[in-house]
Design an enzyme around this catalytic site. Structure first.
Site, PDB file in Angstrom:
ATOM      1  CB  ILE A 163     -23.842 -18.034  -3.599  1.00  0.00           C
ATOM      2  CG1 ILE A 163     -24.178 -17.299  -2.457  1.00  0.00           C
ATOM      3  CG2 ILE A 163     -25.203 -18.444  -4.463  1.00  0.00           C
ATOM      4  CD1 ILE A 163     -24.737 -15.843  -2.822  1.00  0.00           C
ATOM      5  CB  ALA A 187     -29.321 -11.850  -0.299  1.00  0.00           C
ATOM      6  CB  THR A 210     -32.132  -3.540  -1.966  1.00  0.00           C
ATOM      7  OG1 THR A 210     -33.116  -2.766  -1.250  1.00  0.00           O
ATOM      8  CG2 THR A 210     -30.767  -3.372  -1.392  1.00  0.00           C
ATOM      9  CG  ASP A 211     -35.466   0.786  -2.231  1.00  0.00           C
ATOM     10  OD1 ASP A 211     -35.163  -0.025  -1.324  1.00  0.00           O
ATOM     11  OD2 ASP A 211     -36.765   1.168  -2.257  1.00  0.00           O
ATOM     12  CD  GLU A 212     -33.520  -1.990   2.817  1.00  0.00           C
ATOM     13  OE1 GLU A 212     -32.751  -2.051   3.689  1.00  0.00           O
ATOM     14  OE2 GLU A 212     -34.693  -2.501   3.066  1.00  0.00           O
ATOM     15  CE1 TYR A 235     -30.572  -7.206   2.313  1.00  0.00           C
ATOM     16  CE2 TYR A 235     -31.400  -5.169   2.265  1.00  0.00           C
ATOM     17  CZ  TYR A 235     -31.375  -6.128   1.720  1.00  0.00           C
ATOM     18  OH  TYR A 235     -32.113  -6.403   0.409  1.00  0.00           O
ATOM     19  CE  LYS A 276     -28.762  -7.284  -2.175  1.00  0.00           C
ATOM     20  NZ  LYS A 276     -28.929  -8.656  -2.697  1.00  0.00           N
ATOM     21  CE1 TYR A 294     -40.126  -3.958  14.671  1.00  0.00           C
ATOM     22  CE2 TYR A 294     -38.835  -3.234  12.802  1.00  0.00           C
ATOM     23  CZ  TYR A 294     -39.209  -4.303  13.651  1.00  0.00           C
ATOM     24  OH  TYR A 294     -38.995  -5.462  13.390  1.00  0.00           O
ATOM     25  CG  ASP A 321     -37.787   3.517  15.237  1.00  0.00           C
ATOM     26  OD1 ASP A 321     -38.138   2.628  14.455  1.00  0.00           O
ATOM     27  OD2 ASP A 321     -37.612   4.613  14.967  1.00  0.00           O
ATOM     28  NE  ARG A 322     -35.780  -2.529  10.856  1.00  0.00           N
ATOM     29  CZ  ARG A 322     -36.344  -3.019   9.560  1.00  0.00           C
ATOM     30  NH1 ARG A 322     -36.203  -2.358   8.666  1.00  0.00           N
ATOM     31  NH2 ARG A 322     -36.919  -4.182   9.595  1.00  0.00           N
TER      32      ARG A 322
HETATM   33  P1  NAD Z   1     -35.334 -14.203   1.194  1.00  0.00           P
HETATM   34  O1  NAD Z   1     -34.656 -14.090   2.373  1.00  0.00           O
HETATM   35  O2  NAD Z   1     -36.980 -14.580   1.075  1.00  0.00           O
HETATM   36  O3  NAD Z   1     -34.658 -15.491   0.176  1.00  0.00           O
HETATM   37  C1  NAD Z   1     -33.358 -15.539   0.079  1.00  0.00           C
HETATM   38  C2  NAD Z   1     -32.958 -16.943  -0.584  1.00  0.00           C
HETATM   39  O4  NAD Z   1     -31.413 -16.999  -0.667  1.00  0.00           O
HETATM   40  C3  NAD Z   1     -33.509 -18.202   0.498  1.00  0.00           C
HETATM   41  O5  NAD Z   1     -34.161 -18.990  -0.177  1.00  0.00           O
HETATM   42  C4  NAD Z   1     -32.237 -18.583   1.043  1.00  0.00           C
HETATM   43  O6  NAD Z   1     -32.024 -19.913   1.412  1.00  0.00           O
HETATM   44  C5  NAD Z   1     -31.172 -18.382  -0.060  1.00  0.00           C
HETATM   45  N1  NAD Z   1     -29.556 -18.156   0.116  1.00  0.00           N
HETATM   46  C6  NAD Z   1     -29.255 -17.441   1.490  1.00  0.00           C
HETATM   47  N2  NAD Z   1     -27.735 -17.612   1.695  1.00  0.00           N
HETATM   48  C7  NAD Z   1     -27.509 -18.453   0.631  1.00  0.00           C
HETATM   49  C8  NAD Z   1     -26.268 -18.759   0.152  1.00  0.00           C
HETATM   50  N3  NAD Z   1     -25.115 -18.534   0.760  1.00  0.00           N
HETATM   51  N4  NAD Z   1     -26.260 -19.746  -0.815  1.00  0.00           N
HETATM   52  C9  NAD Z   1     -27.217 -19.989  -1.406  1.00  0.00           C
HETATM   53  N5  NAD Z   1     -28.566 -19.575  -1.262  1.00  0.00           N
HETATM   54  C10 NAD Z   1     -28.684 -18.824  -0.153  1.00  0.00           C
HETATM   55  O7  NAD Z   1     -35.062 -12.821   0.367  1.00  0.00           O
HETATM   56  P2  NAD Z   1     -36.029 -12.216  -0.777  1.00  0.00           P
HETATM   57  O8  NAD Z   1     -36.766 -11.074   0.014  1.00  0.00           O
HETATM   58  O9  NAD Z   1     -36.714 -13.167  -1.840  1.00  0.00           O
HETATM   59  O10 NAD Z   1     -34.795 -11.335  -1.588  1.00  0.00           O
HETATM   60  C11 NAD Z   1     -34.029 -11.805  -2.792  1.00  0.00           C
HETATM   61  C12 NAD Z   1     -33.134 -10.952  -3.221  1.00  0.00           C
HETATM   62  O11 NAD Z   1     -33.673  -9.720  -3.761  1.00  0.00           O
HETATM   63  C13 NAD Z   1     -32.161 -10.514  -2.244  1.00  0.00           C
HETATM   64  O12 NAD Z   1     -30.812 -10.315  -2.784  1.00  0.00           O
HETATM   65  C14 NAD Z   1     -32.635  -9.124  -1.645  1.00  0.00           C
HETATM   66  O13 NAD Z   1     -31.416  -8.190  -1.151  1.00  0.00           O
HETATM   67  C15 NAD Z   1     -33.085  -8.555  -2.962  1.00  0.00           C
HETATM   68  N6  NAD Z   1     -34.419  -7.464  -2.725  1.00  0.00           N
HETATM   69  C16 NAD Z   1     -35.398  -8.021  -2.039  1.00  0.00           C
HETATM   70  C17 NAD Z   1     -36.464  -6.957  -1.950  1.00  0.00           C
HETATM   71  C18 NAD Z   1     -37.746  -7.508  -0.680  1.00  0.00           C
HETATM   72  O14 NAD Z   1     -38.518  -6.327  -0.637  1.00  0.00           O
HETATM   73  N7  NAD Z   1     -37.718  -8.286  -0.269  1.00  0.00           N
HETATM   74  C19 NAD Z   1     -36.517  -5.643  -2.260  1.00  0.00           C
HETATM   75  C20 NAD Z   1     -35.355  -5.616  -3.105  1.00  0.00           C
HETATM   76  C21 NAD Z   1     -34.375  -6.276  -3.330  1.00  0.00           C
HETATM   77  O1  TDX Z   2     -42.318  -6.093  12.639  1.00  0.00           O
HETATM   78  C1  TDX Z   2     -42.196  -5.211  12.133  1.00  0.00           C
HETATM   79  N1  TDX Z   2     -42.579  -3.758  12.300  1.00  0.00           N
HETATM   80  C2  TDX Z   2     -42.349  -2.785  11.793  1.00  0.00           C
HETATM   81  O2  TDX Z   2     -42.670  -1.713  11.865  1.00  0.00           O
HETATM   82  C3  TDX Z   2     -41.154  -5.204  10.736  1.00  0.00           C
HETATM   83  C4  TDX Z   2     -40.707  -6.723  10.379  1.00  0.00           C
HETATM   84  C5  TDX Z   2     -41.269  -4.152  10.085  1.00  0.00           C
HETATM   85  N2  TDX Z   2     -41.652  -3.215  10.584  1.00  0.00           N
HETATM   86  C6  TDX Z   2     -41.317  -1.684   9.521  1.00  0.00           C
HETATM   87  C7  TDX Z   2     -39.800  -1.657   9.296  1.00  0.00           C
HETATM   88  C8  TDX Z   2     -39.846  -0.992   7.765  1.00  0.00           C
HETATM   89  O3  TDX Z   2     -40.301   0.452   7.956  1.00  0.00           O
HETATM   90  O4  TDX Z   2     -41.933  -1.825   8.158  1.00  0.00           O
HETATM   91  C9  TDX Z   2     -41.109  -1.487   7.138  1.00  0.00           C
HETATM   92  C10 TDX Z   2     -40.663  -2.831   6.110  1.00  0.00           C
HETATM   93  O5  TDX Z   2     -39.990  -3.744   7.009  1.00  0.00           O
HETATM   94  P1  TDX Z   2     -39.488  -4.867   6.481  1.00  0.00           P
HETATM   95  O6  TDX Z   2     -40.587  -5.863   5.932  1.00  0.00           O
HETATM   96  O7  TDX Z   2     -38.518  -5.611   7.404  1.00  0.00           O
HETATM   97  O8  TDX Z   2     -38.684  -4.514   5.073  1.00  0.00           O
HETATM   98  P2  TDX Z   2     -37.313  -3.434   4.955  1.00  0.00           P
HETATM   99  O9  TDX Z   2     -36.501  -3.369   6.058  1.00  0.00           O
HETATM  100  O10 TDX Z   2     -38.241  -2.140   4.269  1.00  0.00           O
HETATM  101  O11 TDX Z   2     -36.690  -4.134   3.698  1.00  0.00           O
HETATM  102  C11 TDX Z   2     -37.092  -4.840   2.683  1.00  0.00           C
HETATM  103  O12 TDX Z   2     -37.249  -4.239   1.608  1.00  0.00           O
HETATM  104  C12 TDX Z   2     -35.979  -3.912   0.872  1.00  0.00           C
HETATM  105  C13 TDX Z   2     -36.543  -6.197   2.407  1.00  0.00           C
HETATM  106  O13 TDX Z   2     -36.595  -6.881   3.653  1.00  0.00           O
HETATM  107  C14 TDX Z   2     -35.240  -6.011   1.977  1.00  0.00           C
HETATM  108  O14 TDX Z   2     -34.428  -7.120   1.700  1.00  0.00           O
HETATM  109  C15 TDX Z   2     -35.259  -4.971   0.482  1.00  0.00           C
HETATM  110  O15 TDX Z   2     -33.975  -4.877   0.054  1.00  0.00           O
END
Ligand code: NAD
Ligand code: TDX
Length: 339
Positions: free
Chosen positions: A60, A83, A125-127, A153, A157, A210, A275-276
């Site tokens: 993209i 993303a 994202t809510d983040e 991150y 966003k 964490y 912790d993260r």
């Molecule tokens: P993911 O990491 O599983 O998937 C991301 C996808 O984007 C992958 O398939 C990757 O190959 C593709 N990608 C990365 N860079 C690219 C580029 N430059 N061009 C084209 N494709 C590319 O992510 P996800 O968890 O499915 O999240 C999707 C979206 O939702 C993100 O924008 C994220 O910020 C948002 N989001 C995620 C969560 C969550 O809990 N996972 C919550 C709220 C919002």
């Molecule tokens: O190994 C771990 N141990 C742990 O304690 C990992 C991977 C995470 N954690 C904690 C960190 C967070 O408090 O768990 C919680 C969830 O972690 P993640 O799965 O990494 O998610 P988070 O950081 O909350 O972000 C996710 O939600 C918002 C998605 O990855 C984001 O893309 C989205 O925007």
């Protein structure tokens, strides 16, 4: 309609592609994905070969490629999931997050402007709101909560969201944004909390929690997120932000213990680790606007959704075991073993 879905080989984008291809056979869904470490064509298998589905590999943030694609395909709607999505990776390597999440978004916005798109939807994202204190359960993020990010991150966003809104105000681009809480469900990449803990527990490996494990996340089944985005692109008001969340707050420790119990594994597998950095304490979404304006109502509650999700991982071991044997191993070694 011809709909471009970016990031459709990832977790949420993949689920959204399945949902849209099956629900709207008269629409054409074009899935554009760079297939980074997080992109997996196995996730797209259920829709491969359907007449209203097409996959394109590409970046993209590659301006020439994107403009050529828009010229050729004449999209009506763009939904941007693509993303870099993992907070821990953003702490190690912020720049790749700027490139894809910010520059990738502005490249898409420029193409939408040039080719007169009917709707651009940004999956955010809510983040972007930062975090809430643990001792104030009365507080929730609304669409008016100021942006106050913690990680590279979430900063990338939030920057993207501001560009999206600026393109609406400055150029009149018809945009919408959704800001969703943590998703869970099928095809979730096993670096994230829930699939990581399921896969490690099944292998009787330690579960890295964490800090204290008391941080709170607000979990939403990915299906309910897909329904929300579909509603917003069809009926949402342009220039608006919609929060998406289902009031399913859990501490990380509660989530991990739920997984251990479902898999009949001992809590002694839990290992408290460093912790993260900048770890957000609590996320909690107020979805009133989406519910009242667009009639959205989540189908899943966490207690049943998590059991179904655990079952999915048990039934689809091949999907995640292939991932664990590949490139992810190097990252995992660096994050959890070398530390
Ligand atoms: P993911 O990491 O599983 O998937 C991301 C996808 O984007 C992958 O398939 C990757 O190959 C593709 N990608 C990365 N860079 C690219 C580029 N430059 N061009 C084209 N494709 C590319 O992510 P996800 O968890 O499915 O999240 C999707 C979206 O939702 C993100 O924008 C994220 O910020 C948002 N989001 C995620 C969560 C969550 O809990 N996972 C919550 C709220 C919002
Ligand atoms: O190994 C771990 N141990 C742990 O304690 C990992 C991977 C995470 N954690 C904690 C960190 C967070 O408090 O768990 C919680 C969830 O972690 P993640 O799965 O990494 O998610 P988070 O950081 O909350 O972000 C996710 O939600 C918002 C998605 O990855 C984001 O893309 C989205 O925007």
């Amino acid at each position: 309609m011809k709909i471009l879905v970016t990031g459709g080989a990832g977790f949420i984008g993949g689920n959204f592609v399945h949902y849209m291809v099956n629900k709207y056979p008269e629409d054409m869904i074009v899935n554009l994905d760079l297939l980074t470490y997080a992109g997996n064509l196995e996730t797209c298998k259920p829709v491969e070969g359907k007449p209203n589905y097409k996959f394109v590999k590409g970046d993209i943030a590659d301006r020439k490629f994107i403009f050529d694609l828009f010229e050729k395909e004449k999209f009506d709607v763009v939904v941007n999931f693509a993303a870099e999505s993992h907070v821990d990776r953003s702490i190690e390597d912020p720049e790749s997050f700027v490139r894809t999440n910010v520059m990738g978004t502005t490249t898409l916005l420029d193409a939408c402007n040039q080719y007169g798109i009917k709707r651009y939807h940004q999956v955010s994202t809510d983040e972007v709101y930062g975090d809430l204190p643990l001792d104030r359960p009365d507080l929730f993020f609304t669409e008016e909560t100021p942006l106050h990010t913690s990680s590279p991150y979430s900063s990338s966003k939030a920057a993207a969201d501001l560009f999206v809104l600026a393109y609406h105000r400055t150029y009149g681009l018809p945009v919408t944004i959704s800001r969703c809480s943590n998703n869970y469900g099928p095809y979730h990449f096993p670096e994230k909390l829930i699939p990581l803990m399921i896969s490690r527990a099944l292998a009787d490996e330690s579960l890295p929690v964490y800090g204290t494990g008391e941080n709170v996340r607000d979990w939403l089944h990915v299906y309910d997120h897909c329904v929300a985005i579909d509603l917003i692109i069809r009926n949402g008001r342009v220039g608006e932000v919609y929060n998406v969340g289902g009031h399913n707050e859990r501490t990380n420790l509660q989530v991990v213990k739920t997984i251990l119990k479902a898999l009949d594994k001992p809590e002694s597998l839990i290992k408290y680790v460093e912790d993260r950095k900048g770890h957000d304490l609590r996320y909690a979404i107020d979805p009133t606007k989406l519910e009242t304006e667009l009639g959205w109502k989540p189908k899943y509650n966490f207690d049943t959704g998590i059991q179904q999700t655990i079952q999915w991982y048990l039934d689809n071991k091949e999907w995640w075991q292939n991932i664990l044997s590949g490139e992810y191993q190097n990252y995992f070694q660096k994050m959890y073993v070398d530390k």
